[in-house]
Design a protein around this motif. Structure first.
Motif, PDB file in Angstrom:
ATOM      1  N   GLY A  74       0.797  -1.220   0.000  1.00 44.08           N
ATOM      2  CA  GLY A  74       0.000   0.000   0.000  1.00 44.08           C
ATOM      3  C   GLY A  74       0.826   1.266   0.000  1.00 44.08           C
ATOM      4  N   ASP A  75       2.121   1.150  -0.292  1.00 39.04           N
ATOM      5  CA  ASP A  75       3.019   2.300  -0.314  1.00 39.04           C
ATOM      6  C   ASP A  75       3.395   2.590  -1.762  1.00 39.04           C
ATOM      7  N   LEU A  76       2.938   3.710  -2.299  1.00 42.25           N
ATOM      8  CA  LEU A  76       3.223   4.079  -3.679  1.00 42.25           C
ATOM      9  C   LEU A  76       4.370   5.080  -3.787  1.00 42.25           C
ATOM     10  N   GLY A  77       5.199   5.133  -2.758  1.00 42.81           N
ATOM     11  CA  GLY A  77       6.350   6.020  -2.782  1.00 42.81           C
ATOM     12  C   GLY A  77       6.112   7.304  -2.013  1.00 42.81           C
ATOM     13  N   ARG A  78       7.181   8.053  -1.831  1.00 37.39           N
ATOM     14  CA  ARG A  78       7.116   9.322  -1.102  1.00 37.39           C
ATOM     15  C   ARG A  78       7.363  10.481  -2.070  1.00 37.39           C
ATOM     16  N   SER A  79       6.622  11.523  -1.846  1.00 39.87           N
ATOM     17  CA  SER A  79       6.753  12.708  -2.687  1.00 39.87           C
ATOM     18  C   SER A  79       8.142  13.311  -2.555  1.00 39.87           C
ATOM     19  N   PHE A  80       8.752  13.655  -3.701  1.00 43.94           N
ATOM     20  CA  PHE A  80      10.050  14.303  -3.672  1.00 43.94           C
ATOM     21  C   PHE A  80       9.982  15.682  -3.041  1.00 43.94           C
ATOM     22  N   ASP A 280       0.611  20.600 -10.271  1.00 48.57           N
ATOM     23  CA  ASP A 280       1.735  21.085  -9.458  1.00 48.57           C
ATOM     24  C   ASP A 280       2.878  20.080  -9.444  1.00 48.57           C
ATOM     25  N   SER A 281       2.541  18.781  -9.405  1.00 44.82           N
ATOM     26  CA  SER A 281       3.576  17.743  -9.367  1.00 44.82           C
ATOM     27  C   SER A 281       4.293  17.632 -10.705  1.00 44.82           C
ATOM     28  N   ILE A 282       3.572  17.814 -11.803  1.00 41.97           N
ATOM     29  CA  ILE A 282       4.210  17.770 -13.121  1.00 41.97           C
ATOM     30  C   ILE A 282       5.186  18.934 -13.272  1.00 41.97           C
ATOM     31  N   ASN A 283       4.821  20.088 -12.744  1.00 36.05           N
ATOM     32  CA  ASN A 283       5.685  21.269 -12.872  1.00 36.05           C
ATOM     33  C   ASN A 283       7.036  21.060 -12.199  1.00 36.05           C
ATOM     34  N   VAL A 284       7.077  20.236 -11.143  1.00 33.71           N
ATOM     35  CA  VAL A 284       8.334  19.992 -10.427  1.00 33.71           C
ATOM     36  C   VAL A 284       8.817  18.558 -10.614  1.00 33.71           C
ATOM     37  N   LEU A 285       8.189  17.805 -11.555  1.00 33.28           N
ATOM     38  CA  LEU A 285       8.562  16.421 -11.834  1.00 33.28           C
ATOM     39  C   LEU A 285       8.578  15.565 -10.567  1.00 33.28           C
ATOM     40  N   ASP A 286       7.526  15.710  -9.781  1.00 33.46           N
ATOM     41  CA  ASP A 286       7.380  14.889  -8.568  1.00 33.46           C
ATOM     42  C   ASP A 286       6.856  13.511  -8.982  1.00 33.46           C
ATOM     43  N   ARG A 287       7.755  12.641  -9.404  1.00 33.50           N
ATOM     44  CA  ARG A 287       7.388  11.381 -10.036  1.00 33.50           C
ATOM     45  C   ARG A 287       6.480  10.486  -9.192  1.00 33.50           C
ATOM     46  N   PRO A 288       6.779  10.268  -7.922  1.00 32.18           N
ATOM     47  CA  PRO A 288       5.906   9.371  -7.143  1.00 32.18           C
ATOM     48  C   PRO A 288       4.453   9.836  -7.100  1.00 32.18           C
ATOM     49  N   VAL A 289       4.211  11.129  -7.006  1.00 33.40           N
ATOM     50  CA  VAL A 289       2.844  11.639  -6.957  1.00 33.40           C
ATOM     51  C   VAL A 289       2.156  11.437  -8.303  1.00 33.40           C
ATOM     52  N   ILE A 290       2.881  11.645  -9.394  1.00 35.59           N
ATOM     53  CA  ILE A 290       2.299  11.463 -10.728  1.00 35.59           C
ATOM     54  C   ILE A 290       1.898  10.014 -10.940  1.00 35.59           C
ATOM     55  N   VAL A 291       2.803   9.084 -10.609  1.00 37.75           N
ATOM     56  CA  VAL A 291       2.517   7.661 -10.783  1.00 37.75           C
ATOM     57  C   VAL A 291       1.355   7.240  -9.889  1.00 37.75           C
ATOM     58  N   ALA A 292       1.374   7.672  -8.637  1.00 40.06           N
ATOM     59  CA  ALA A 292       0.308   7.289  -7.706  1.00 40.06           C
ATOM     60  C   ALA A 292      -1.038   7.834  -8.166  1.00 40.06           C
ATOM     61  N   TYR A 293      -1.055   9.056  -8.671  1.00 41.34           N
ATOM     62  CA  TYR A 293      -2.314   9.640  -9.158  1.00 41.34           C
ATOM     63  C   TYR A 293      -2.890   8.819 -10.306  1.00 41.34           C
ATOM     64  N   LEU A 294      -2.057   8.489 -11.278  1.00 41.92           N
ATOM     65  CA  LEU A 294      -2.544   7.745 -12.436  1.00 41.92           C
ATOM     66  C   LEU A 294      -3.051   6.361 -12.046  1.00 41.92           C
ATOM     67  N   LEU A 295      -2.377   5.710 -11.110  1.00 41.12           N
ATOM     68  CA  LEU A 295      -2.832   4.388 -10.674  1.00 41.12           C
ATOM     69  C   LEU A 295      -4.139   4.492  -9.888  1.00 41.12           C
ATOM     70  N   VAL A 296      -4.287   5.525  -9.089  1.00 36.98           N
ATOM     71  CA  VAL A 296      -5.545   5.722  -8.369  1.00 36.98           C
ATOM     72  C   VAL A 296      -6.689   5.952  -9.349  1.00 36.98           C
ATOM     73  N   ILE A 297      -6.440   6.716 -10.399  1.00 39.93           N
ATOM     74  CA  ILE A 297      -7.474   6.964 -11.414  1.00 39.93           C
ATOM     75  C   ILE A 297      -7.849   5.669 -12.121  1.00 39.93           C
ATOM     76  N   VAL A 298      -6.863   4.848 -12.448  1.00 37.42           N
ATOM     77  CA  VAL A 298      -7.150   3.550 -13.082  1.00 37.42           C
ATOM     78  C   VAL A 298      -7.991   2.686 -12.156  1.00 37.42           C
ATOM     79  N   PHE A 299      -7.641   2.677 -10.873  1.00 41.44           N
ATOM     80  CA  PHE A 299      -8.400   1.885  -9.903  1.00 41.44           C
ATOM     81  C   PHE A 299      -9.844   2.386  -9.798  1.00 41.44           C
TER      82      PHE A 299
END
Length: 326
Positions: A74-80, A280-299
């Protein structure tokens, strides 16, 4: 039904795995967050220390393997940027997005089905033609432009509604922070929800009109009229119930798209939801937040599709019969 749900759940796990691989590779192959997060004047030692702290010194397969192991827990990474779990950030913003999406779909359904039914029953009348012309505008006007026009008219020129933000929130059932329980909250909610609902409203109008026009030509409707049933009963029971089958499917799928594509509306109105967080995450390339968002949307799409299938079988008995034969 239980077998169907179990089978769909197993398929969902496979879909999430494939999507996680595609999203992870796609997002992690674009840009270098160190160039944004680290001071340009930092020396090489500081850069290497930051790269190691973020786990970016490992190869892509190693990073993905670590991501999968964390995802199983249940851990999708930590925000940079925020140094907090990415999933926690998304879940914190999710109530705002869901509130906006629910309100937008409620507006679209409460207006779209009656207006579409009216246009279908009286296609040649002035009202029917006006409704269809309005639906064309709903399809044609860009969301961001409509949002800006709403702000200019109702916030700048008239001063009736606030132009941005969510307003005060109240805990619903002690868990979910919502803003629709107060008048000030509604004043912040009405414009972004209307802006988000316009395209779905136009879609439901046209879909309902087409379904009503087709249903009126069916033999069961003609037979119901021949039996002497009232016009209200013919429309409410025989026409509306049958056209609701495809409409429910579209509503479910469109609700998922409203959640996923509320990004523009949230950005225009500074609505503090998941879409704003993604930008906001795309603007700073916060990769873990981007990946987690897309997976949550898929779910969310998977869950919505499952609910739509269950409702579809409840509205159309033939689906249950074919399922039992299979």
């Amino acid at each position: 039904m239980l077998v169907f749900i179990i089978r769909r759940s197993l398929q969902s796990v496979l879909v999430l795995f494939v999507m996680s691989l595609l999203v992870f590779v796609g997002v992690y192959a674009v840009g270098n967050p160190i160039d944004i997060l680290i001071n340009p004047q930092a020396d090489q030692i500081d850069r290497e220390r930051a790269i190691a702290a973020l786990g970016l010194d490992r190869s892509l397969p190693e990073q993905y393997g670590g991501f999968l192991l964390g995802a199983l827990r249940g851990d999708l990474g930590r925000s940079f940027v925020h140094s907090t779990p990415a999933l926690a950030l998304i879940l914190e913003r999710m109530p705002a997005t869901l509130e906006l999406a629910f309100t937008a779909m409620l507006i679209a359904v409460l207006l779209g089905i009656p207006l579409g039914l009216w246009a279908g029953l009286r296609p040649n009348g002035i009202a029917g033609r006006t409704i269809m012309a309005g639906s064309i505008l709903g399809f044609s006007l860009p969301t961001f432009w409509v949002g800006l026009m709403l702000i200019m008219v109702f916030s700048v020129m008239l001063g009736w509604l606030p132009s941005n933000g969510r307003g005060p929130t109240t805990l619903l059932f002690g868990l979910l922070p919502v803003s629709f329980l107060s008048l000030e909250g509604w004043s912040h909610l009405v414009m972004p929800a209307t802006n988000l609902a316009l395209f779905k409203l136009a879609l439901l109008i046209r879909l309902t009109r087409a379904g009503a026009r087709e249903a009126l030509l069916q033999d069961y409707v003609k037979f119901a009229r021949a039996k002497g049933l009232s016009n209200a009963r013919v429309i409410g029971v025989h026409v509306l119930r049958n056209i609701l089958i495809p409409i429910v499917t579209v509503i479910g799928l469109e609700f998922g798209s409203v959640i996923a594509f509320a990004i523009v509306t949230e950005s225009v109105f500074a609505w503090p939801g998941m879409g704003k967080l993604l930008i906001d995450s795309i603007n700073v390339l916060d990769r873990p937040v981007i990946v987690a968002y897309l997976l949550v949307i898929v779910f969310l799409f998977i869950v919505i599709n499952l609910v739509v299938d269950v409702l579809y079988s409840a509205l159309d008995p033939r689906v249950r019969l074919s399922e039992s034969r299979g």
